[in-house]
Design a protein around this motif. Structure first.
Motif, PDB file in Angstrom:
ATOM      1  N   SER A 161       0.876  -1.229   0.120  1.00  0.00           N
ATOM      2  CA  SER A 161      -0.009  -0.218  -0.064  1.00  0.00           C
ATOM      3  C   SER A 161       0.553   1.234   0.083  1.00  0.00           C
ATOM      4  O   SER A 161       2.252   1.376   0.516  1.00  0.00           O
ATOM      5  CB  SER A 161      -1.406  -0.115   1.393  1.00  0.00           C
ATOM      6  OG  SER A 161       0.262  -0.172   2.564  1.00  0.00           O
ATOM      7  N   THR A 218      -2.034   7.217   0.640  1.00  0.00           N
ATOM      8  CA  THR A 218      -3.110   7.201  -0.733  1.00  0.00           C
ATOM      9  C   THR A 218      -3.532   6.197  -0.308  1.00  0.00           C
ATOM     10  O   THR A 218      -2.862   5.451   0.560  1.00  0.00           O
ATOM     11  CB  THR A 218      -2.554   7.529  -1.378  1.00  0.00           C
ATOM     12  OG1 THR A 218      -1.701   6.464  -2.311  1.00  0.00           O
ATOM     13  CG2 THR A 218      -1.742   8.756  -2.589  1.00  0.00           C
ATOM     14  N   ASP A 219      -4.614   6.091  -0.681  1.00  0.00           N
ATOM     15  CA  ASP A 219      -5.427   4.405  -0.446  1.00  0.00           C
ATOM     16  C   ASP A 219      -5.012   4.028  -1.652  1.00  0.00           C
ATOM     17  O   ASP A 219      -6.004   2.504  -1.756  1.00  0.00           O
ATOM     18  CB  ASP A 219      -7.130   5.000  -0.649  1.00  0.00           C
ATOM     19  CG  ASP A 219      -7.621   4.162   0.035  1.00  0.00           C
ATOM     20  OD1 ASP A 219      -6.809   3.502   1.673  1.00  0.00           O
ATOM     21  OD2 ASP A 219      -8.592   3.938   0.593  1.00  0.00           O
ATOM     22  N   SER A 241      -3.238   0.451  -4.021  1.00  0.00           N
ATOM     23  CA  SER A 241      -2.414  -0.335  -3.229  1.00  0.00           C
ATOM     24  C   SER A 241      -2.298  -1.710  -4.821  1.00  0.00           C
ATOM     25  O   SER A 241      -2.481  -0.838  -5.698  1.00  0.00           O
ATOM     26  CB  SER A 241      -3.684  -1.463  -2.317  1.00  0.00           C
ATOM     27  OG  SER A 241      -4.686  -2.113  -3.248  1.00  0.00           O
ATOM     28  N   LYS A 268     -15.344  -0.060   1.536  1.00  0.00           N
ATOM     29  CA  LYS A 268     -13.796  -0.628   2.060  1.00  0.00           C
ATOM     30  C   LYS A 268     -14.585  -0.561   3.175  1.00  0.00           C
ATOM     31  O   LYS A 268     -15.243  -0.609   4.175  1.00  0.00           O
ATOM     32  CB  LYS A 268     -13.403   0.486   1.585  1.00  0.00           C
ATOM     33  CG  LYS A 268     -11.842   0.309   2.823  1.00  0.00           C
ATOM     34  CD  LYS A 268     -10.853   2.082   2.430  1.00  0.00           C
ATOM     35  CE  LYS A 268      -9.631   1.448   2.492  1.00  0.00           C
ATOM     36  NZ  LYS A 268      -8.557   2.573   2.765  1.00  0.00           N
ATOM     37  N   ASN A 326     -16.988   4.360  -3.180  1.00  0.00           N
ATOM     38  CA  ASN A 326     -15.270   5.417  -4.061  1.00  0.00           C
ATOM     39  C   ASN A 326     -15.381   4.426  -5.430  1.00  0.00           C
ATOM     40  O   ASN A 326     -15.532   3.559  -5.967  1.00  0.00           O
ATOM     41  CB  ASN A 326     -14.473   4.424  -3.260  1.00  0.00           C
ATOM     42  CG  ASN A 326     -14.689   4.919  -1.491  1.00  0.00           C
ATOM     43  OD1 ASN A 326     -15.023   6.059  -1.554  1.00  0.00           O
ATOM     44  ND2 ASN A 326     -13.531   4.936  -0.950  1.00  0.00           N
ATOM     45  N   ILE A 340     -13.639   8.985  -3.505  1.00  0.00           N
ATOM     46  CA  ILE A 340     -13.930   8.574  -2.364  1.00  0.00           C
ATOM     47  C   ILE A 340     -14.841   9.744  -1.554  1.00  0.00           C
ATOM     48  O   ILE A 340     -15.161  10.951  -1.930  1.00  0.00           O
ATOM     49  CB  ILE A 340     -12.462   9.467  -1.578  1.00  0.00           C
ATOM     50  CG1 ILE A 340     -11.343   8.717  -1.897  1.00  0.00           C
ATOM     51  CG2 ILE A 340     -12.478   9.195  -0.404  1.00  0.00           C
ATOM     52  CD1 ILE A 340     -11.167   7.503  -1.658  1.00  0.00           C
ATOM     53  N   SER A 378     -12.203   6.121   3.783  1.00  0.00           N
ATOM     54  CA  SER A 378     -10.690   6.585   3.102  1.00  0.00           C
ATOM     55  C   SER A 378     -10.534   8.940   2.914  1.00  0.00           C
ATOM     56  O   SER A 378     -10.239   8.638   2.400  1.00  0.00           O
ATOM     57  CB  SER A 378     -11.567   6.029   1.713  1.00  0.00           C
ATOM     58  OG  SER A 378     -10.579   4.091   1.454  1.00  0.00           O
ATOM     59  N   MET A 435      -7.987  10.662   4.184  1.00  0.00           N
ATOM     60  CA  MET A 435      -6.570  10.519   3.647  1.00  0.00           C
ATOM     61  C   MET A 435      -6.634  12.008   3.141  1.00  0.00           C
ATOM     62  O   MET A 435      -8.016  12.382   2.406  1.00  0.00           O
ATOM     63  CB  MET A 435      -7.019   9.837   2.177  1.00  0.00           C
ATOM     64  CG  MET A 435      -6.845   7.544   2.874  1.00  0.00           C
ATOM     65  SD  MET A 435      -5.333   7.698   3.762  1.00  0.00           S
ATOM     66  CE  MET A 435      -4.692   6.331   2.837  1.00  0.00           C
TER      67      MET A 435
END
Length: 187
Positions: free
Chosen positions: A41, A45-46, A48, A113, A120, A148, A154, A157
């Protein structure tokens, strides 16, 4: 398809190697990850990157990436998903020369999530390495959040994503993924 920058990293106990963006976090240091996955990850940020060993699907190569994308959308409980583009990558552009073909697919998925109600929008980029001689498909996924929901976990973030990973860095991952020890597939 060459990329630039990164850090050499061993996967699956050294059976594979890859060049990852320098600012990755190994998710297995935070939570349990299935044995067939390596998950990384971005620290702020989100985003991955997931490298996954999957059962080889007995379908034509040109349909295999879409199959895995649709399976992923089902596993992610996506409320909507679409493929935006797909292309075959020349095996001369990748380090893993054992593969019979490589496919790059770009798509979008609307997902939540942690079973949240907030959805998202993710850009989901996958590279599929087909290894029929080992009855294995190697799937490399780059999840890149685009929208988002304010009610999503999230949403906390940082915005701006000044150091977010790029498609160029994902292409570096694809080009440098290498199979060192094929016995990985027989154990």
């Amino acid at each position: 398809m060459a990329g630039n920058g990164g850090q050499h990293h061993e996967l699956y106990g050294g059976a594979m190697t890859v060049m990852l963006p320098v600012n990755f976090e190994d998710v297995s240091q935070i939570r349990q990850v299935p044995d067939n996955q390596e998950v990384f990850s971005h620290p702020s940020t989100d985003q991955s990157i997931i490298i996954e060993l999957l059962e080889y699907q007995q379908i034509t190569d040109d349909l295999a990436a879409k199959y895995h994308f649709q399976e992923m959308a089902g596993s992610n409980e996506a409320t909507s998903f679409e493929v935006t583009s797909e292309e075959q990558v020349s095996t001369s552009e990748v380090t893993m020369h054992q593969c019979s073909s490589v496919w790059l697919l770009h798509g979008k998925q609307m997902v939540s999530k942690f079973n949240e109600e907030a959805k998202n929008v993710l850009n989901v980029n996958i590279a599929l390495f087909r290894l029929p001689q080992y009855t294995t498909d190697v799937l490399v996924t780059f999840n890149d959040p685009m929208q988002i929901n304010p009610d999503s976990s999230s949403s906390t973030m940082p915005t701006g994503q000044r150091n977010a990973w790029t498609m160029m860095q994902f292409k570096t991952v694809i080009c440098t993924l290498n199979l060192i020890d094929p016995s990985l597939f027989t154990s």
